[in-house]
Design an enzyme around this catalytic site. Structure first.
Site, PDB file in Angstrom:
ATOM      1  N   CYS A  91     -33.026 -47.056 -28.263  1.00 26.39           N
ATOM      2  CA  CYS A  91     -33.745 -46.553 -26.681  1.00 26.39           C
ATOM      3  C   CYS A  91     -32.489 -45.393 -26.380  1.00 26.39           C
ATOM      4  CB  CYS A  91     -34.036 -47.216 -25.475  1.00 26.39           C
ATOM      5  SG  CYS A  91     -35.285 -49.232 -25.487  1.00 26.39           S
ATOM      6  N   ASP A 148     -17.298  -4.926 -22.044  1.00 27.02           N
ATOM      7  CA  ASP A 148     -19.023  -4.250 -22.390  1.00 27.02           C
ATOM      8  C   ASP A 148     -18.775  -3.608 -20.225  1.00 27.02           C
ATOM      9  OD1 ASP A 148     -21.769  -4.954 -22.401  1.00 27.02           O
ATOM     10  OD2 ASP A 148     -21.891  -5.029 -21.133  1.00 27.02           O
TER      11      ASP A 148
END
Length: 501
Positions: free
Chosen positions: A38, A452
Site C-alpha cells: 500500500c 542574472d
C-alpha cells in the site's frame, strides 16, 4: 530490516500510523498477513508493526511477492523527490526507466547511459531500490497499463503494446500477478472513462499524478510567456505542444489549474495524440518532467517560506514548480537563443528556426505545425545564416553538434557535474547558460543564477534597506527560490503580504 536496509523502519511506521500523504511514492508498505502493498496514506486499518516491511519502490514490493492494494492504488503516486535531489545513479536510472529506455534498448542500453556495466548497475539498483532494472521496468509497464485500462477505451491489445509489453500474453500475466485481476476486470472497476477525444485513433487521455499544492496557473503563465510559435500554443487553462518521441511525433494538451490540497496526490489531465502508441510511457514521463510532478512542495515551501525575504512570495504562491522539459536538447538550444535578448525576441528567433528547419507534423491542435529542429539539423547550418549575432550563431551550431554526436547528453542519464563541464567546454557557453540548462533540462533543484540581471533587480527591490539576501539559506531548493523571484515579474502575479521584519 527492510529489503534495502536504508529505510528508517520506525519513521516509516510512524508515517503509516498517521496516514501521512507526504510519503506517498517515497516508500511502500507491504503487509505479510495479506500479501498486498500500500501507499503510506492507505485508509485501511493500520497493520501491526511486526507484520509490515517497507520498500523504496513498487517494483521492490512486487519482486518480494506482494500485489498492489486495490483500495489505495499505491502505484498511482508521483515518484520519489529524492531522485532529483540526490541525482545519484539510482535516481538517474529511474528517470530513464520511466522514459521506456529498457523497453527500447534493454538493460545494456540503460547501463551505457549511466556509465556502468549491466552487472554493476543491477547490483546497485537492487541495493538502493530493492529491484533490478528489468523488475523496475516491468513495474512501470504494469502501472501504465493499469492507467490505460481503467481510464481509456483503448482496446486491450492496444493497451498491451502502448504500455511497452512485448506480447498480449506477457501483458495478461503481469497484470494478473501485480493487481490480482485480469485486464477485463480492471476495466470493469475503472472509475472513469476518457472523453470522446481519447477514443480517436492514436489518442490517449491520462491523469498524471503530481504532489500538492500545485501552482498550475503560474506554471501555465510561465509556459505561455515562453511559447515558441509552431511548437507550442497556450490559452486560458490549457497548454499544448508537439513531442518528438522515440517512435514518431506526438502532441500533448495539458489542462492546468491550481491544486491547493497540501501533502497529497493530485492529478493533471493530459490529452495525447501519438503516431505510435508504443510512445505512451515516454510521452507521459516527459510531460511529468515538464510539470515537475515529483517535487515535494511541502518541504520546499516549509524551508523557503521561513525566509524573511521569500516567505511572503511563497505564501502567495504555494506549490510553485520549476518548469522542466520534454526534450533536453531543445531546452539547451532555446537557452542559447535567449542569451542577452528579451523573451519576446527569443521567441521570434526560435519561431523562425522552427519554420525554416523544423519537421512539419499533423496535429489536431490548431497552431501546432512543427517539431523543434533536431540537433543534427542545426549542426550543419552556416552560423552566418542564423537570425542572430554571428558569435551566438557559432555557439548554437557548436552546441547542436555536441548534442548530435553525443558529447553532451541531456536525457538525465549522465552525472549533472559532468554535463556542466561538457557544456562549459563549448565556445560561447558560460556559467549562466550551463546552470539554466541544469535547472530546466536536468531537473536540478539547487541552481542559483547570481549574474542574472532580473534576479539582481528583484532582490534589490525586495531587500530594500533590510539585510542582504543569503541564497545559501535556500539550499537545496535555490531553483525554486529563483522561480519565486522570477514570478514577481510575470503578469498578474498575486500580491504577497507585507514583508515581515
Amino acid at each position: 530490516m527492510t529489503p534495502t536496509g536504508h529505510l528508517d523502519t520506525e519513521a516509516c511506521y510512524r508515517a503509516v500510523k498517521s496516514r501521512d500523504r507526504r510519503f506517498d511514492g517515497v516508500f511502500y508498505t507491504a503487509v505479510r498477513t495479506t500479501g498486498i502493498y500500500c501507499r503510506p496514506s492507505c485508509p485501511a486499518r493500520t497493520p501491526a508493526s511486526a507484520n509490515v516491511s517497507f520498500h523504496p519502490t513498487a517494483a521492490s514490493a512486487q519482486s518480494a511477492g506482494y500485489r498492489a492494494c486495490k483500495r489505495c492504488l499505491p502505484d498511482a503516486t508521483p515518484g520519489s523527490p529524492e531522485w532529483d535531489v540526490a541525482a545519484d545513479v539510482a535516481g538517474r536510472a529511474m528517470r530513464l526507466i520511466a522514459d521506456g529506455l529498457v523497453d527500447r534498448e534493454g538493460v545494456g542500453g540503460l547501463a551505457q547511459r549511466v556509465g556502468y556495466t549491466p552487472r554493476h548497475l543491477g547490483r546497485l539498483l537492487s541495493q538502493e531500490l530493492g529491484a533490478a532494472p528489468l523488475a523496475l521496468a516491468r513495474a512501470r509497464r504494469a502501472q501504465t497499463a493499469r492507467v490505460l485500462v481503467e481510464t481509456t477505451d483503448l482496446p486491450i491489445t492496444d493497451v498491451a503494446f502502448a504500455a511497452g509489453f512485448a506480447s498480449v500474453r506477457q501483458f495478461n500475466e503481469t497484470v494478473r500477478e501485480v493487481y490480482d485481476a485480469s485486464p477485463s476486470e480492471l476495466r470493469g472497476r475503472g472509475r472513469s472513462r476518457a472523453p470522446a477525444a481519447a477514443r480517436t485513433p492514436g489518442a490517449v487521455t491520462m491523469r498524471l499524478a503530481v504532489r500538492t499544492p500545485f501552482a498550475g496557473r503560474r506554471l501555465l503563465d510561465f509556459l505561455a510567456f515562453h511559447v515558441v510559435p509552431g511548437v507550442e500554443v497556450a490559452e486560458p487553462g490549457r497548454y499544448a505542444r508537439t513531442l518528438d518521441l522515440p517512435h514518431g511525433p506526438g502532441t500533448v494538451r495539458l489542462h492546468l489549474a491550481d491544486l491547493p490540497v497540501g501533502g497529497g496526490t493530485g492529478f493533471v489531465v493530459a490529452d495525447f495524440w501519438l503516431d505510435d502508441l508504443r510512445d505512451t510511457a515516454a510521452a507521459s514521463e516527459r510531460v511529468r518532467r515538464l510539470l515537475d510532478a515529483d517535487c515535494d512542495p511541502t518541504a520546499v515551501d516549509a524551508q523557503l517560506g521561513a525566509d524573511p525575504l521569500l516567505g511572503p512570495l511563497v505564501r502567495a504562491t504555494p506549490g510553485l514548480r520549476v518548469p522542466g522539459q520534454v526534450d533536453g536538447a531543445e531546452t539547451a538550444v532555446r537557452t542559447v537563443i535567449g542569451q542577452q535578448v528579451s523573451v519576446a525576441g527569443a521567441r521570434t528567433v526560435a519561431g523562425r528556426l522552427v519554420a525554416d528547419h523544423g519537421r512539419p507534423v499533423d496535429s489536431p491542435v490548431p497552431g501546432l505545425t512543427h517539431l523543434f529542429p533536431a540537433p543534427a539539423t542545426l549542426a550543419v547550418l552556416d552560423p552566418a545564416s542564423l537570425p542572430m549575432p554571428r558569435a551566438r550563431g557559432r555557439a548554437l551550431v557548436g552546441l547542436a553538434t555536441a548534442l548530435a554526436v553525443g558529447s553532451v547528453v541531456l536525457d538525465r542519464g549522465p552525472d549533472r557535474d559532468d554535463v556542466r563541464r561538457a557544456l562549459l567546454a563549448l565556445p560561447g557557453i558560460g556559467p549562466w547558460t550551463a546552470d539554466y540548462v541544469a535547472m530546466r533540462a536536468l531537473g536540478h533543484p539547487d541552481v542559483f543564477l547570481p549574474t542574472d540581471l532580473a534576479i539582481r533587480r528583484v532582490l534589490a527591490d525586495l531587500s530594500g534597506s533590510g539585510p542582504e539576501p543569503d541564497p545559501e539559506r535556500w539550499r537545496p531548493w535555490r531553483s525554486y527560490a529563483l522561480m519565486h523571484l522570477w514570478n514577481t515579474l510575470m503578469p498578474d502575479t498575486p500580491a504577497p503580504a507585507a514583508k515581515e521584519n
